[in-house]
Design a protein around this motif. Structure first.
Motif, PDB file in Angstrom:
ATOM      1  N   PHE A 133       0.823  -1.205   0.000  1.00 18.47           N
ATOM      2  CA  PHE A 133       0.000   0.000   0.000  1.00 18.47           C
ATOM      3  C   PHE A 133       0.862   1.262   0.000  1.00 18.47           C
ATOM      4  O   PHE A 133       2.046   1.223   0.334  1.00 18.47           O
ATOM      5  CB  PHE A 133      -0.943  -0.002   1.203  1.00 18.47           C
ATOM      6  CG  PHE A 133      -2.035  -1.029   1.104  1.00 18.47           C
ATOM      7  CD1 PHE A 133      -3.090  -0.869   0.223  1.00 18.47           C
ATOM      8  CD2 PHE A 133      -1.995  -2.188   1.882  1.00 18.47           C
ATOM      9  CE1 PHE A 133      -4.094  -1.817   0.117  1.00 18.47           C
ATOM     10  CE2 PHE A 133      -2.994  -3.143   1.787  1.00 18.47           C
ATOM     11  CZ  PHE A 133      -4.037  -2.961   0.900  1.00 18.47           C
ATOM     12  N   TYR A 134       0.228   2.380  -0.375  1.00 21.66           N
ATOM     13  CA  TYR A 134       0.889   3.691  -0.428  1.00 21.66           C
ATOM     14  C   TYR A 134       1.628   3.932   0.882  1.00 21.66           C
ATOM     15  O   TYR A 134       1.014   3.979   1.948  1.00 21.66           O
ATOM     16  CB  TYR A 134      -0.159   4.774  -0.681  1.00 21.66           C
ATOM     17  CG  TYR A 134       0.400   6.165  -0.879  1.00 21.66           C
ATOM     18  CD1 TYR A 134       1.168   6.469  -2.005  1.00 21.66           C
ATOM     19  CD2 TYR A 134       0.143   7.177   0.042  1.00 21.66           C
ATOM     20  CE1 TYR A 134       1.666   7.743  -2.203  1.00 21.66           C
ATOM     21  CE2 TYR A 134       0.631   8.461  -0.155  1.00 21.66           C
ATOM     22  CZ  TYR A 134       1.402   8.742  -1.275  1.00 21.66           C
ATOM     23  OH  TYR A 134       1.893  10.007  -1.455  1.00 21.66           O
ATOM     24  N   ASN A 135       2.947   4.096   0.801  1.00 27.39           N
ATOM     25  CA  ASN A 135       3.808   3.957   1.972  1.00 27.39           C
ATOM     26  C   ASN A 135       4.174   5.299   2.616  1.00 27.39           C
ATOM     27  O   ASN A 135       5.294   5.476   3.088  1.00 27.39           O
ATOM     28  CB  ASN A 135       5.081   3.200   1.574  1.00 27.39           C
ATOM     29  CG  ASN A 135       5.820   2.671   2.776  1.00 27.39           C
ATOM     30  OD1 ASN A 135       5.210   2.318   3.779  1.00 27.39           O
ATOM     31  ND2 ASN A 135       7.134   2.617   2.682  1.00 27.39           N
ATOM     32  N   TYR A 136       3.243   6.251   2.636  1.00 28.77           N
ATOM     33  CA  TYR A 136       3.525   7.550   3.248  1.00 28.77           C
ATOM     34  C   TYR A 136       2.328   8.016   4.075  1.00 28.77           C
ATOM     35  O   TYR A 136       1.176   7.813   3.684  1.00 28.77           O
ATOM     36  CB  TYR A 136       3.857   8.606   2.180  1.00 28.77           C
ATOM     37  CG  TYR A 136       5.122   8.306   1.415  1.00 28.77           C
ATOM     38  CD1 TYR A 136       6.370   8.665   1.924  1.00 28.77           C
ATOM     39  CD2 TYR A 136       5.072   7.634   0.192  1.00 28.77           C
ATOM     40  CE1 TYR A 136       7.532   8.383   1.233  1.00 28.77           C
ATOM     41  CE2 TYR A 136       6.232   7.338  -0.511  1.00 28.77           C
ATOM     42  CZ  TYR A 136       7.458   7.722   0.020  1.00 28.77           C
ATOM     43  OH  TYR A 136       8.612   7.420  -0.672  1.00 28.77           O
ATOM     44  N   PHE A 137       2.625   8.629   5.185  1.00 29.87           N
ATOM     45  CA  PHE A 137       1.607   9.253   6.013  1.00 29.87           C
ATOM     46  C   PHE A 137       1.087  10.450   5.228  1.00 29.87           C
ATOM     47  O   PHE A 137       1.859  11.353   4.873  1.00 29.87           O
ATOM     48  CB  PHE A 137       2.263   9.695   7.331  1.00 29.87           C
ATOM     49  CG  PHE A 137       1.316   9.843   8.483  1.00 29.87           C
ATOM     50  CD1 PHE A 137       0.426   8.836   8.817  1.00 29.87           C
ATOM     51  CD2 PHE A 137       1.338  10.977   9.264  1.00 29.87           C
ATOM     52  CE1 PHE A 137      -0.422   8.958   9.902  1.00 29.87           C
ATOM     53  CE2 PHE A 137       0.498  11.117  10.354  1.00 29.87           C
ATOM     54  CZ  PHE A 137      -0.381  10.108  10.676  1.00 29.87           C
TER      55      PHE A 137
END
Length: 297
Positions: A26-30
């Motif tokens: 999954f999209y790996n950024y806060f």
């Protein structure tokens, strides 16, 4: 690294955008965005962080994330070991309420929906008994036209408002407005480091070093922004990981789970587990097995 401003990947802006992810992880950024988000997890496991709230996620889960609520679906570390394998599959719906004229939500027929939307700022998880019905609706959205998507979402909100009971709140007391652009850098580094190193002995000096402030200043800073101590937050992450291991039967016993998630003794693990979940590890296992048998029978 900071709380990134995210824009849904579409050629033009619509009030409802549907994005289906089939990726290694999954999209790996806060990140955050102005749209309310509904997410159906179809494949993949990991940890959801919304604000400073955290819990494990798994296939079948449905989440509502409020507009501008910082969040990340952090995939399990195993998903990064084989980047050629598509471990993550989810459907994300982005609803931009600001693109719909305000008078529409003031109609008498929209009262229950408006009231529901006003409660979504800190996010919800859909109770498991409603997952099958809602999942069927969400899975059909990618092939619908723009107008059909909007009408379907309005009907879905109406269902949420009138039929669903027992929503699980993703609110742990942290106001989203506390995450300013400048402070996003520090808090995100702390969150990311904790997610990646929770099983290690994270000392106060080490986490303060990650935040680039003194240990004393870090304690005050973290408590101010999360309304909890860092040790409490760390234990919540560890217990969330322990619950995933229990569900996946990825363990040889309670003691193994305790040590593999960063606890120095089974006694301490049992105490923190009960404090966090409201039940003992063995009761949690028993309850999970009982629920699993109900869904398979």
């Amino acid at each position: 690294m900071k709380v990134l401003e995210f824009t849904p990947p579409v050629p033009k802006e619509d009030s409802v955008v549907v994005d289906e992810d089939i990726l290694p992880y999954f999209y790996n950024y806060f990140h955050r965005h102005r749209q309310l988000q509904i997410t159906l997890i179809l494949r993949g496991e990991g940890t959801l962080m919304a604000g400073n709230y955290s819990q494990s996620f798994k296939p079948g889960d449905v989440y509502i994330l409020g507009a501008n609520q910082p969040h990340i679906f952090k995939s399990d570390s195993s998903h990064f070991n084989n980047p050629d394998k598509l471990n993550a599959h989810a459907i994300h719906i982005y609803f931009d309420q600001d693109r719909i004229p305000c008078p529409f939500f003031h109609l008498p027929e929209m009262e229950s929906i408006s009231n529901f939307l006003s409660t979504t700022q800190n996010g919800f998880q859909l109770p498991s008994q409603y997952q099958n019905y809602v999942s069927r609706i969400i899975k059909k959205l990618p092939i619908k036209s723009n107008l059909d998507r909007l009408l379907t979402i309005i009907k879905l909100f109406d269902y949420f408002a009138k039929q669903v009971r027992g929503w699980k709140s993703l609110d742990s007391g942290l106001s989203n407005t506390l995450f300013s652009e400048s402070e996003g850098l520090r808090m995100t580094e702390v969150f990311q480091y904790t997610l990646e190193h929770y099983a290690e002995n994270i000392t106060l000096n080490k986490i303060a070093e990650i935040a680039h402030i003194t240990p004393h200043a870090f304690c005050k800073y973290f408590k101010k922004h999360t309304r909890k101590t860092y040790n409490t937050f760390l234990n919540e992450i560890r217990i969330s990981e322990a619950c995933k291991k229990i569900i996946n039967s990825n363990h040889d016993g309670i003691s193994t789970i305790a040590y593999s998630t960063g606890f120095n003794s089974a006694t301490n693990f049992n105490r923190v587990f009960r404090k966090t979940t409201g039940m003992s590890p063995r009761d949690y296992i028993r309850e999970y097995k009982n629920k699993a048998s109900l869904y398979t029978n």
